[in-house]
Scaffold this motif. Structure first.
Motif, short mmCIF file in Angstrom:
data_model
loop_
_atom_site.label_atom_id
_atom_site.label_comp_id
_atom_site.label_asym_id
_atom_site.label_seq_id
_atom_site.Cartn_x
_atom_site.Cartn_y
_atom_site.Cartn_z
N THR A 145 15.32 -2.44 -0.21
CA THR A 145 16.69 -2.22 -0.68
C THR A 145 17.65 -3.27 -0.12
O THR A 145 18.85 -3.22 -0.37
N VAL A 146 17.13 -4.22 0.63
CA VAL A 146 17.93 -5.27 1.26
C VAL A 146 18.08 -6.44 0.30
O VAL A 146 17.10 -6.86 -0.34
N ARG A 147 19.28 -6.96 0.18
CA ARG A 147 19.52 -8.13 -0.67
C ARG A 147 18.61 -9.28 -0.25
O ARG A 147 18.52 -9.60 0.93
N ASN A 148 17.94 -9.90 -1.20
CA ASN A 148 16.98 -10.99 -0.97
C ASN A 148 15.79 -10.54 -0.12
O ASN A 148 15.07 -11.39 0.43
N GLY A 149 15.56 -9.24 -0.03
CA GLY A 149 14.47 -8.74 0.81
C GLY A 149 13.22 -8.32 0.06
O GLY A 149 12.23 -7.94 0.68
N ASN A 150 13.23 -8.39 -1.27
CA ASN A 150 12.07 -7.97 -2.04
C ASN A 150 10.98 -9.05 -2.01
O ASN A 150 11.27 -10.24 -2.06
N THR A 151 9.74 -8.61 -1.94
CA THR A 151 8.63 -9.53 -1.88
C THR A 151 8.36 -10.16 -3.24
O THR A 151 8.74 -9.61 -4.27
N VAL A 152 7.70 -11.31 -3.22
CA VAL A 152 7.33 -11.97 -4.47
C VAL A 152 6.36 -11.10 -5.25
O VAL A 152 6.45 -10.97 -6.47
N ALA A 153 5.43 -10.47 -4.54
CA ALA A 153 4.47 -9.56 -5.17
C ALA A 153 5.19 -8.26 -5.52
O ALA A 153 5.69 -7.55 -4.64
N GLN A 154 5.27 -7.97 -6.82
CA GLN A 154 5.98 -6.79 -7.28
C GLN A 154 5.05 -5.58 -7.28
O GLN A 154 3.83 -5.70 -7.35
N THR A 155 5.65 -4.40 -7.20
CA THR A 155 4.85 -3.18 -7.30
C THR A 155 4.42 -2.98 -8.75
O THR A 155 4.91 -3.63 -9.67
N THR A 156 3.50 -2.05 -8.95
CA THR A 156 3.06 -1.68 -10.29
C THR A 156 3.18 -0.17 -10.44
O THR A 156 3.30 0.56 -9.45
N LEU A 157 3.17 0.29 -11.67
CA LEU A 157 3.27 1.72 -11.94
C LEU A 157 2.10 2.46 -11.30
O LEU A 157 0.94 2.15 -11.57
N GLY A 158 2.43 3.45 -10.45
CA GLY A 158 1.38 4.22 -9.79
C GLY A 158 1.56 4.23 -8.29
O GLY A 158 2.69 4.24 -7.78
N ARG A 159 0.47 4.19 -7.55
CA ARG A 159 0.51 4.44 -6.11
C ARG A 159 1.20 3.36 -5.30
O ARG A 159 1.55 3.59 -4.13
N THR A 160 1.44 2.15 -5.86
CA THR A 160 2.14 1.12 -5.10
C THR A 160 3.66 1.20 -5.25
O THR A 160 4.39 0.48 -4.57
N SER A 161 4.16 2.05 -6.12
CA SER A 161 5.61 2.15 -6.36
C SER A 161 6.35 2.56 -5.09
O SER A 161 5.87 3.40 -4.32
N LYS A 162 7.53 1.98 -4.91
CA LYS A 162 8.33 2.29 -3.71
C LYS A 162 9.72 2.83 -4.08
O LYS A 162 9.99 4.00 -3.94
N PHE A 163 10.61 1.95 -4.55
CA PHE A 163 11.99 2.39 -4.79
C PHE A 163 12.29 2.68 -6.25
O PHE A 163 13.38 3.16 -6.56
N ILE A 164 11.37 2.40 -7.14
CA ILE A 164 11.52 2.80 -8.54
C ILE A 164 10.67 4.05 -8.73
O ILE A 164 9.45 4.02 -8.55
N ILE A 165 11.33 5.16 -9.07
CA ILE A 165 10.66 6.47 -9.06
C ILE A 165 10.46 6.96 -10.49
O ILE A 165 11.36 6.81 -11.33
N HIS A 166 9.33 7.59 -10.78
CA HIS A 166 8.92 7.90 -12.15
C HIS A 166 7.88 9.01 -12.16
O HIS A 166 7.47 9.50 -11.09
N PRO A 167 7.39 9.43 -13.34
CA PRO A 167 6.45 10.55 -13.41
C PRO A 167 5.10 10.32 -12.72
O PRO A 167 4.40 11.30 -12.42
N ASP A 168 4.72 9.08 -12.45
CA ASP A 168 3.46 8.79 -11.76
C ASP A 168 3.69 8.27 -10.35
O ASP A 168 2.82 7.59 -9.78
N GLY A 188 20.57 -1.85 -3.90
CA GLY A 188 20.99 -1.54 -2.54
C GLY A 188 20.38 -0.25 -2.04
O GLY A 188 19.49 0.33 -2.67
N PRO A 189 20.85 0.24 -0.90
CA PRO A 189 20.26 1.42 -0.26
C PRO A 189 20.50 2.71 -1.07
O PRO A 189 21.44 2.79 -1.85
N THR A 190 19.66 3.69 -0.80
CA THR A 190 19.81 4.99 -1.47
C THR A 190 21.09 5.67 -1.01
O THR A 190 21.82 6.25 -1.82
N GLY A 191 21.38 5.59 0.27
CA GLY A 191 22.61 6.16 0.81
C GLY A 191 23.76 5.19 0.75
O GLY A 191 23.84 4.33 -0.13
N GLU A 192 24.66 5.29 1.69
CA GLU A 192 25.86 4.44 1.71
C GLU A 192 25.49 2.98 1.92
O GLU A 192 24.65 2.64 2.77
N GLU A 193 26.10 2.11 1.16
CA GLU A 193 25.97 0.67 1.35
C GLU A 193 27.11 0.24 2.28
O GLU A 193 28.23 0.02 1.83
#
Length: 323
Positions: free
Chosen positions: A272-295, A314-319
């Motif tokens: 959730t940190v600006r410029n903090g996301n890795t080059v390797a993106q998550t995928t739908l399923g068990r690797t998901s982190k901050f994008i939440i969905h039915p799986d 940004g963060p889930t709580g207060e920025e």
């Protein structure tokens, strides 16, 4: 610039309000001397309620002379708010949406410096249309307004609407909330930094369609590691996969995949940190982190997101220190 979203301006000598395309004797324009509220008549109606003094500094020439923002291709999650504000005003100049002027007016100063909205202004868009796609609030379907939006979220919403419209013929994006929520007043929902995506309506290859997250994803069966089929993931199961199969519902499979993949580029994905996301993106399923969905792998959050995809900036709580 689309004629229907062309800004009206005041002729300096006659004090008439005019359409810059048709001139002061324009039959497409009409006014109310009491409210100075103007509308451009056409397939879409845009109500512009600008105070008279604003016209002296917010002429059409400022919008048409804007340069392409340097940060135009920067992921929404990594934008500084001033960069995002400049992109928002640029998109306004392209007719991508219209502001609700009473809430978040557009105003220029000398040398066309943007005075309003400020980078920290919470934006209101009316009608609730971005890049030709209508945003429908499932909680209040009669609403034709998007409000309390962080400027970075508007950039994300534009990119989402543009992708789904141009690639999949989407005409409506349905959501469970943008700019509002039931949590803390300073969390990502209530500060306009989160989207709960619930589905779409569109036309693909000449055929109308409706895709719903709950019906076409959350209520679909899952395949367990041993090959057996279950109505849904077991209560404490965490090794989830994307349950959908393109052979069963081609549009649902690919549209949800597109929305998630855009989220990994534009929203918080691995951080959730600006410029903090890795080059390797998550995928739908068990690797998901901050994008939440039915799986989603976490059972509790998965149960709460069977009918929508959540993404945030940004963060889930207060920025506490917005960029």
């Amino acid at each position: 610039m689309n004629k229907q979203t062309q800004w009206l301006f005041e002729a300096p000598l006659t004090k008439q309000f005019c359409d810059p395309i048709s001139g002061c004797n324009c039959s497409r324009c009409r006014s109310s001397t009491r409210t100075k509220e103007w509308e451009v008549i056409g397939a879409n109606q845009y109500h512009l309620d600008l105070r008279e003094e604003e016209w002296e500094t917010s002429g059409n020439s400022c919008l048409t002379s804007l340069s392409i923002p340097v940060a135009l291709s920067t992921p929404a999650r990594d934008l500084r708010r001033q960069e995002a504000r400049d992109i928002v005003v640029y998109l306004l100049s392209q007719g991508s949406f219209a502001l609700k002027q009473k809430w978040s007016p557009l105003q220029f100063g000398s040398n066309c410096k943007i005075l309003q909205p400020k980078p920290d202004t919470k934006i209101a868009i009316e009608p609730a249309i971005i890049d030709g796609v209508r945003f429908v609030n499932r909680i209040n379907r009669k609403s034709n307004l998007l409000f309390n939006l962080d400027v970075r979220m508007i950039v994300l919403l534009y990119r989402l609407a543009n992708l789904l419209r141009t690639k999949w013929g989407v005409t409506e994006i349905h959501h469970m909330g943008i700019g509002q929520g039931s949590g803390n007043a300073k969390d990502c929902h209530n500060t306009g930094r989160a989207l709960d995506f619930a589905g779409v309506v569109g036309n693909y290859d000449g055929q109308p369609y409706t895709i719903d997250v709950l019906k076409d994803w959350g209520k679909q069966p899952v395949t367990m590691p041993d090959g057996t089929t279950q109505p849904n993931w077991p209560a404490n199961f965490t090794q989830t996969t994307y349950r959908l199969n393109p052979t069963n519902n081609f549009l649902a499979y690919w549209i949800f995949w597109e929305v998630y993949t855009l989220g990994t580029r534009e929203a918080a994905d691995t951080s959730t940190v600006r410029n903090g996301n890795t080059v390797a993106q998550t995928t739908l399923g068990r690797t998901s982190k901050f994008i939440i969905h039915p799986d989603y792998p976490n059972p509790g959050l998965r149960r709460a997101h069977q009918n929508h995809i959540h993404m945030q900036i940004g963060p889930t709580g207060e920025e506490k220190n917005p960029p």
